[in-house]
Every structure is written in structure tokens, then in C-alpha cells.
Design an enzyme around this catalytic site. Structure first.
Site, PDB file in Angstrom:
ATOM      1  N   THR A   1      45.824  87.432  29.198  1.00  0.00           N
ATOM      2  CA  THR A   1      45.356  87.767  30.690  1.00  0.00           C
ATOM      3  C   THR A   1      46.085  88.997  31.165  1.00  0.00           C
ATOM      4  O   THR A   1      47.049  89.264  30.700  1.00  0.00           O
ATOM      5  CB  THR A   1      45.893  86.518  31.396  1.00  0.00           C
ATOM      6  OG1 THR A   1      45.729  86.946  32.862  1.00  0.00           O
ATOM      7  CG2 THR A   1      47.414  86.110  31.307  1.00  0.00           C
TER       8      THR A   1
ATOM      9  N   TYR B   1      52.597  81.395  34.925  1.00  0.00           N
ATOM     10  CA  TYR B   1      51.371  81.599  34.032  1.00  0.00           C
ATOM     11  C   TYR B   1      51.334  82.750  33.158  1.00  0.00           C
ATOM     12  O   TYR B   1      51.463  82.833  32.018  1.00  0.00           O
ATOM     13  CB  TYR B   1      50.152  81.425  34.987  1.00  0.00           C
ATOM     14  CG  TYR B   1      48.854  81.845  34.213  1.00  0.00           C
ATOM     15  CD1 TYR B   1      48.317  81.320  33.289  1.00  0.00           C
ATOM     16  CD2 TYR B   1      47.953  83.040  34.608  1.00  0.00           C
ATOM     17  CE1 TYR B   1      47.091  81.862  32.257  1.00  0.00           C
ATOM     18  CE2 TYR B   1      47.130  83.520  34.011  1.00  0.00           C
ATOM     19  CZ  TYR B   1      46.498  82.915  32.717  1.00  0.00           C
ATOM     20  OH  TYR B   1      45.334  83.113  32.194  1.00  0.00           O
TER      21      TYR B   1
END
Length: 327
Positions: free
Chosen positions: A119, A143
Site C-alpha cells: 500500500t 495499518y
């Protein structure tokens, strides 16, 4: 190894299932390994299904021994930024401990090719716009940190065990299969495009904009929305890169075009032909003002470039959600 058999971990989820569709289209057999915590068995349409958790080493060993895949594509992560701030232990357990368990099983089984769903959140706050792969990695939420830790682990496995990996740092996945077979289905839903579409469909009471005072053209956050089938195409290209002997690499996946939240809402209203209530709220912890990809490396290395624009992304998503009748 079965050269055309690919283990797709998390393959019953949103991006994983669309990648299975593309794998099958290109002659591969995707074997889906998923615990169905966020995936849907209804999305497993193009190959065998094995239910299991990436933290379960015995289950992984069994599946790897039976199918002998040529490579692993890894999508099995918790992904919601807000949840990661509230429940960091769950993210470290699944995303880090689970991936290390998967990597150990893969190496014992002789798997040498690994494609990792990462990501742009590993970059943190943008120091340059757009962001290329050399941008410093300083994630600002759990995250992003869990994904960054796995990226570092993959580099170490490559040095010591010969594992070759492609790390795909994608920006905002969106859209759906144009034929309506699968689409974006999260419970609860936290992503902007499906939230706005659900508001347009009357399935929720409006849409909330978090932050209207950012240094952007209209004060709302800017994101780089990339169609899920473009992401699927990139994963297959990354797989083929590794299967043909390519070396480890990290690559951004985005369109290179930023869209503000307000522009996104305008597009949803235009395509749906429906207005809906929009609430303006304060900034949300963990959000970056602008995230836009420099995608030149993906073109140079993988021959990849996005085929879908924002309007097509929203149209395919609208058609999926409208037809799904609330799943």
C-alpha cells in the site's frame, strides 16, 4: 511445482477475487486460500477453494503440499486504517505474524515467487507529489506500519533464502467487474466510492466528508483511484515477471491522477442521477492530505498502465452495487 497453479491467499476478497478472474483469463488456475473473515465464498468462481487462516501453519503446509503452486499472491490482510488505530494488536497479529507464518510455509514448500499486496500507506505523509518508489517510508498508522514491516521481511527473505518478490504498493482500489460477477463488498463498508453509492441508493443516510480545510484545490483530501481490474492486471504481470526469472522489486500502482473527495461525490451524483445528503466534518486521524502515484516504474518494468478512468470506475461500481440489492 505446477507451473499454472497459483495460490491466492485472500482470494475471496475484493482485489483477490478480481485477480483470480484475470489469472483464469490468462490460463492460470487460482487456488483460493481464505478464512472468509472479509472474503466471500460466492466470489470464488475460477478455481478450487480452501478455507484456512494464514496463521495456521499446519493448514498452510497441507494446502501447499497438495497443490504445489508455482507462486503465491498474498492479499490476506486487515486493511481499514481507522480500525488499525483502534485495534493495533489485531493488525500486527494478522498482517505481520500471519505473513511470516505464510512465508515460512512457502519457503519450506519450495515456493520462490511471491507477490505482495502492499500500500501507499507505507509512505506516510507525502514529501513530494506524485510519490515514486524512492519516497521515504514513514507510515502514520498501524495499518501502514504492518505493511512496511512485511516489505522489510521480504527483503530479508530475499537476501537469505532466495525468495523473489514483487511488492505492489497500490493507491485507492475501486470499481468492479464490468460484467457484474463480483464487486466491492466489505462489512462494514468504509471506502469512499461504495459509501457514496450506497447513499445515492438510499441504503445509508448520506455521506460524511472528513476534513474540508486541507491544502488542496477544494479543501478536501485528494486520492488516486485505480480500477480493481487494472490492479488485477498488474498482479498477473508481476507474477509473470517472477516466473520468467525476474528479480525482486517494489512498484507503485496508481493512475497518477488525483481526485478530491468533492470531485468524487460530483461524479457519483452525475452517474447515479441522484442527490444525497453530504455532511461536512473535521479531519480524521491517520488521513494524508494527498496521495497520488508516480506510476512510471510499473510501465517500464511490467508494461502496465491503467485502462480505466474515474468515470468508468464509478460506472462499474454503480452497476455492481445497484444490482447487488444490498448483497
Amino acid at each position: 511445482m505446477n507451473e499454472k497453479t497459483i495460490l491466492v491467499v485472500g482470494g475471496a476478497g475484493y482485489i483477490g477475487s478480481h485477480t483470480c478472474l484475470e489469472l483464469a483469463r490468462q490460463g492460470f488456475t487460482p487456488v483460493v486460500f481464505d478464512n472468509l473473515s472479509n472474503g466471500h465464498q460466492e466470489f470464488v468462481k475460477w478455481g478450487p477453494f480452501e478455507q484456512g487462516d494464514i496463521r495456521d501453519r499446519a493448514r498452510l503446509d497441507d494446502v501447499l503440499a497438495r497443490y504445489r503452486p508455482a507462486a503465491i499472491l498474498h492479499f490476506a490482510a486487515l486493511i481499514e486504517v481507522g480500525q488499525s488505530i483502534r485495534e493495533p494488536a489485531a493488525f500486527y497479529d494478522n498482517n505481520v505474524v500471519g505473513t511470516l507464518t505464510l512465508l515460512a510455509a512457502a519457503r519450506q514448500a519450495g515456493v520462490e515467487a511471491f507477490v505482495f499486496s502492499s500500500t501507499c500507506a507505507t509512505y506516510g505523509l507525502p514529501q513530494q507529489r506524485p510519490m515514486d518508489e524512492a519516497h521515504p517510508q514513514a507510515p502514520i498508522n498501524p495499518y501502514g506500519r504492518t505493511k512496511w514491516i512485511v516489505e522489510q521481511a521480504l527483503a530479508d527473505f530475499g537476501l537469505n533464502d532466495g525468495l523473489r518478490s514483487v511488492i505492489l504498493r497500490y493507491f485507492n482500489a475501486a470499481g468492479a467487474d464490468p460484467e457484474g460477477r463480483i464487486g466491492e463488498w466489505h462489512t462494514p463498508e468504509t471506502h469512499a466510492i461504495p459509501l457514496a453509492i450506497e447513499a445515492a441508493l438510499g441504503r445509508r443516510d448520506g455521506f460524511t466528508v472528513f476534513g474540508t480545510d486541507y491544502d488542496t484545490r477544494d479543501g478536501t483530501c485528494v486520492r488516486d483511484y485505480v480500477h480493481v481490474l487494472d490492479l488485477a492486471d498488474a498482479h498477473v504481470r508481476a507474477l509473470q515477471h517472477l516466473l520468467s526469472g525476474g528479480q525482486s522489486v517494489a512498484v507503485n500502482l496508481g493512475t497518477g491522477t488525483g481526485t478530491t473527495v468533492q470531485e468524487l461525490l460530483d461524479t457519483v451524483q452525475q452517474i447515479s442521477g441522484r442527490d444525497f445528503a453530504v455532511t461536512l466534518s473535521s479531519r480524521r486521524e491517520g488521513d494524508s492530505p494527498t496521495l497520488v502515484a508516480d506510476n512510471r516504474k510499473a510501465l517500464e518494468l511490467l508494461g502496465w498502465q491503467p485502462r480505466y478512468d474515474l468515470r468508468q470506475i464509478v460506472e462499474t461500481a454503480w452497476n455492481w452495487h445497484k444490482a447487488s440489492n444490498g448483497h
